[in-house]
Design a protein around this motif. Structure first.
Motif, PDB file in Angstrom:
ATOM      1  N   ALA A   1       0.825  56.450  64.826  1.00 50.63           N
ATOM      2  CA  ALA A   1       1.115  56.928  66.181  1.00 50.63           C
ATOM      3  C   ALA A   1       0.947  58.439  66.260  1.00 50.63           C
ATOM      4  O   ALA A   1       0.392  58.975  67.237  1.00 50.63           O
ATOM      5  N   ARG A   2       1.414  59.148  65.255  1.00 53.07           N
ATOM      6  CA  ARG A   2       1.265  60.608  65.229  1.00 53.07           C
ATOM      7  C   ARG A   2      -0.211  61.003  65.256  1.00 53.07           C
ATOM      8  O   ARG A   2      -0.624  61.902  65.993  1.00 53.07           O
ATOM      9  N   SER A   3      -1.019  60.328  64.455  1.00 55.08           N
ATOM     10  CA  SER A   3      -2.443  60.644  64.397  1.00 55.08           C
ATOM     11  C   SER A   3      -3.119  60.413  65.736  1.00 55.08           C
ATOM     12  O   SER A   3      -3.920  61.231  66.200  1.00 55.08           O
ATOM     13  N   ALA A   4      -2.784  59.292  66.405  1.00 57.09           N
ATOM     14  CA  ALA A   4      -3.385  58.986  67.705  1.00 57.09           C
ATOM     15  C   ALA A   4      -3.000  60.029  68.750  1.00 57.09           C
ATOM     16  O   ALA A   4      -3.835  60.481  69.548  1.00 57.09           O
ATOM     17  N   VAL A   5      -1.729  60.441  68.736  1.00 55.80           N
ATOM     18  CA  VAL A   5      -1.254  61.422  69.711  1.00 55.80           C
ATOM     19  C   VAL A   5      -1.869  62.795  69.439  1.00 55.80           C
ATOM     20  O   VAL A   5      -2.251  63.516  70.379  1.00 55.80           O
ATOM     21  N   GLU A   6      -1.995  63.156  68.181  1.00 52.59           N
ATOM     22  CA  GLU A   6      -2.629  64.442  67.868  1.00 52.59           C
ATOM     23  C   GLU A   6      -4.065  64.479  68.357  1.00 52.59           C
ATOM     24  O   GLU A   6      -4.541  65.517  68.847  1.00 52.59           O
TER      25      GLU A   6
ATOM     26  N   LEU B   1       4.761  55.343  80.195  1.00 51.44           N
ATOM     27  CA  LEU B   1       4.552  55.468  78.758  1.00 51.44           C
ATOM     28  C   LEU B   1       3.281  56.236  78.410  1.00 51.44           C
ATOM     29  O   LEU B   1       3.230  56.951  77.404  1.00 51.44           O
ATOM     30  N   TRP B   2       2.240  56.101  79.231  1.00 48.63           N
ATOM     31  CA  TRP B   2       0.962  56.738  78.908  1.00 48.63           C
ATOM     32  C   TRP B   2       1.059  58.258  78.846  1.00 48.63           C
ATOM     33  O   TRP B   2       0.237  58.921  78.217  1.00 48.63           O
ATOM     34  N   GLN B   3       2.114  58.817  79.441  1.00 54.68           N
ATOM     35  CA  GLN B   3       2.277  60.266  79.459  1.00 54.68           C
ATOM     36  C   GLN B   3       3.082  60.801  78.265  1.00 54.68           C
ATOM     37  O   GLN B   3       3.267  62.006  78.135  1.00 54.68           O
ATOM     38  N   THR B   4       3.525  59.904  77.377  1.00 54.36           N
ATOM     39  CA  THR B   4       4.373  60.330  76.263  1.00 54.36           C
ATOM     40  C   THR B   4       3.653  61.272  75.315  1.00 54.36           C
ATOM     41  O   THR B   4       4.285  62.108  74.647  1.00 54.36           O
ATOM     42  N   ALA B   5       2.330  61.172  75.238  1.00 53.09           N
ATOM     43  CA  ALA B   5       1.573  62.079  74.359  1.00 53.09           C
ATOM     44  C   ALA B   5       1.696  63.531  74.799  1.00 53.09           C
ATOM     45  O   ALA B   5       1.360  64.442  74.036  1.00 53.09           O
TER      46      ALA B   5
ATOM     47  N   ASN C   1       1.105  55.168  75.082  1.00 53.90           N
ATOM     48  CA  ASN C   1       1.869  53.922  75.107  1.00 53.90           C
ATOM     49  C   ASN C   1       2.465  53.589  73.746  1.00 53.90           C
ATOM     50  O   ASN C   1       3.602  53.138  73.644  1.00 53.90           O
ATOM     51  N   LEU C   2       1.676  53.812  72.706  1.00 55.39           N
ATOM     52  CA  LEU C   2       2.148  53.485  71.367  1.00 55.39           C
ATOM     53  C   LEU C   2       3.374  54.330  71.010  1.00 55.39           C
ATOM     54  O   LEU C   2       4.412  53.797  70.585  1.00 55.39           O
ATOM     55  N   LEU C   3       3.276  55.630  71.206  1.00 52.06           N
ATOM     56  CA  LEU C   3       4.395  56.505  70.874  1.00 52.06           C
ATOM     57  C   LEU C   3       5.596  56.225  71.767  1.00 52.06           C
ATOM     58  O   LEU C   3       6.740  56.160  71.301  1.00 52.06           O
ATOM     59  N   GLY C   4       5.362  56.048  73.066  1.00 54.72           N
ATOM     60  CA  GLY C   4       6.460  55.786  73.991  1.00 54.72           C
ATOM     61  C   GLY C   4       7.163  54.476  73.705  1.00 54.72           C
ATOM     62  O   GLY C   4       8.394  54.373  73.817  1.00 54.72           O
ATOM     63  N   ALA C   5       6.397  53.452  73.334  1.00 55.76           N
ATOM     64  CA  ALA C   5       6.986  52.153  73.029  1.00 55.76           C
ATOM     65  C   ALA C   5       7.824  52.218  71.764  1.00 55.76           C
ATOM     66  O   ALA C   5       8.919  51.644  71.681  1.00 55.76           O
ATOM     67  N   ILE C   6       7.329  52.926  70.755  1.00 57.24           N
ATOM     68  CA  ILE C   6       8.097  53.112  69.521  1.00 57.24           C
ATOM     69  C   ILE C   6       9.385  53.874  69.806  1.00 57.24           C
ATOM     70  O   ILE C   6      10.471  53.522  69.322  1.00 57.24           O
ATOM     71  N   GLU C   7       9.263  54.926  70.602  1.00 58.52           N
ATOM     72  CA  GLU C   7      10.435  55.737  70.948  1.00 58.52           C
ATOM     73  C   GLU C   7      11.496  54.898  71.648  1.00 58.52           C
ATOM     74  O   GLU C   7      12.702  55.075  71.417  1.00 58.52           O
TER      75      GLU C   7
END
Length: 482
Positions: free
Chosen positions: A431-436, A73-77, A111-117
């Motif tokens: 989640a978008r803001s964190a990934v950006e 999950l950590w690589q989802t960004a 992780n946040l984005l991957g978990a949501i996905e």
């Protein structure tokens, strides 16, 4: 994030229910009633308590929540960044060059984005194969992200930047395990595993890590049968030292000999097959044919969004295609024709649900639609899609026709986390803001030239050892010779 829904009972009305129980029943026009966190009843025209939330499932498929037993999950960004990578280039980028620049907040963002996905695609349980945890601060960030999303997760703690014997032996790791997991209620919504690989070195440097796992009472998940990295020597040294157990999950297992498959079968372990990964990255040919031959339990996983899709619909589809392709090729070599497919659609649906539950030791309460089991449920229904009808072969429809956009409703632990194709209780903007922020950090740290080169790689100049795990120089004869 806000709470996903209230605690009222929920009934899904009139759907085609894929029980994915031991008999793989298909129940047309049935209702499924959920009270609390459990499936309370399955039937036609069920009477329900006053105030029950009614969800129209007519024309749709009601199935168990899917279970992914191996996802970084950590690589989802970095979604899609490595679309043209080989496994070697993945090793170079993450293991040798740039994996170490990920901050705790970057692990959190991925992780946040991957978990949501995952929950958006009907994957209600995900094993976060989290091998980017360089410090316990990174690990805390990973858990914080998982607990911010209304899904069911397992943290598989790993650290590719250090030897397993080192990071599992620190007081900081023990403190983390105590702080984050000792007080959890039977690890229901958040489980714990140790994630590390075994080089096959005869001195067995991973023994202390296995002993820590045994002491903590947690399973080990390991990348096995990965061409050029972990092979038969890895399985043999685990077996000879008594660390192959029924709760061990072997990921990929795509380049092993019959001897290794026999050892996995004899000790009761299971294999997580990541077909899209094995087909593209080069771990070996997806091994479902060999696993079925040896009677080894199978679950499915998608590996990483750096390359591939983040859902199990594509995993089921790819797995059927790979298994059948090999079957046809083997027959053609002998001048024969395959007239009956050995692997059926209902089997891969089972692997994506009940198979995952069994791999996690949760078959008693997850992975199927049965009265008394946990209410992790997915409704596939899309009234705006011409692909939603006719519904003739429900298991085949799930495996070959459905996709993440057809996931109408998702329940996790009896609570609605997605309804009418919209997530509930999820702050996607955050989640978008964190990934950006993470992408900006990675891009500025690498510099534009290295960033572009990493995404469009040539053959790497970095020396890649036969074994990518830099804590040892051992080169296994069962992968490549020294």
């Amino acid at each position: 994030m806000s709470e996903p829904t209230d605690d009222r009972p929920v009934v899904l009305r009139g759907g085609t229910v894929l029980t994915v129980d031991a008999t793989h029943q298909v129940l047309a026009g049935h209702d499924v009633l959920v009270t609390g966190d459990r499936i309370a009843a399955i039937g036609v025209g069920l009477s329900v308590p006053e105030g029950t939330v009614e969800i129209d499932a007519a024309g749709g498929i009601v199935m168990p929540g899917m279970i992914d037993t191996h996802r970084h999950l950590w690589q989802t960004a970095m979604r899609g960044y490595g679309a043209d990578w080989t496994l070697t280039q993945y090793f170079v980028w993450y293991y040798l060059e740039w994996g170490k620049i990920f901050r705790p907040q970057d692990v959190y963002a991925g992780n946040l984005l991957g978990a949501i996905e995952a929950i958006d695609a009907g994957v209600t349980t995900t094993v976060d194969w989290s091998h980017g945890l360089q410090t316990t601060e990174h690990a805390d960030a990973a858990v914080d992200a998982l607990q911010a999303v209304p899904g069911r997760f397992v943290l598989a703690y790993g650290n590719i930047q250090d030897a397993p014997a080192n990071w599992t032996g620190t007081p900081e790791f023990r403190d983390f395990a105590r702080r984050r997991f000792e007080s959890l209620d039977s690890w229901d919504m958040l489980g714990f595993q140790l994630a590390f690989d075994v080089t096959g070195e005869p001195t067995f440097p991973e023994r202390p890590a296995f002993e820590v796992a045994r002491d903590l009472g947690v399973p080990v998940t390991t990348h096995a049968g990965v061409w050029g990295a972990t092979g038969d020597d890895s399985i043999r040294v685990m077996y000879d030292n008594g660390f192959m157990t029924p709760d061990t999950v072997y990921v990929h297992s795509a380049s092993l000999s019959a001897d290794s498959y026999h050892r996995i079968a004899a000790t009761g372990g299971s294999v997580s097959v990541s077909t899209e990964s094995e087909q593209s990255a080069g771990q070996g040919y997806p091994p479902t044919w060999a696993l079925r031959r040896h009677g080894i339990p199978v679950s499915l996983s998608m590996d990483t969004s750096v390359w591939w899709s983040g859902d199990l619909f594509s995993a089921m589809r790819a797995t059927l295609g790979a298994d059948r392709s090999r079957e046809h090729m083997a027959a053609h070599v002998d001048g024969n024709t395959v007239t009956h497919s050995a692997l059926r659609a209902e089997q891969v649906v089972d692997w994506a649900t009940r198979g995952g539950a069994a791999a996690l030791g949760r078959e008693a309460d997850l992975g199927s639609i049965e009265v008394g089991k946990k209410a992790d449920i997915v409704l596939i229904r899309n009234e705006h899609s011409p692909v939603s009808f006719p519904l003739l072969h429900p298991h085949g429809h799930v495996a070959f026709q459905a996709q993440r956009g057809d996931v109408d409703t998702v329940l996790v632990n009896g609570r609605i986390v997605k309804r009418d194709h919209r997530l509930v209780g999820v702050d996607l903007a955050a989640a978008r803001s964190a990934v950006e922020d993470t992408v900006a950090h990675l891009r500025s740290t690498l510099g534009e030239e290295a960033w572009q080169q990493g995404m469009n790689p040539d053959i790497p100049e970095t020396k890649v050892l036969d074994n990518p795990y830099t804590y040892t120089t051992y080169q296994s004869t069962s992968t490549h010779s020294a």
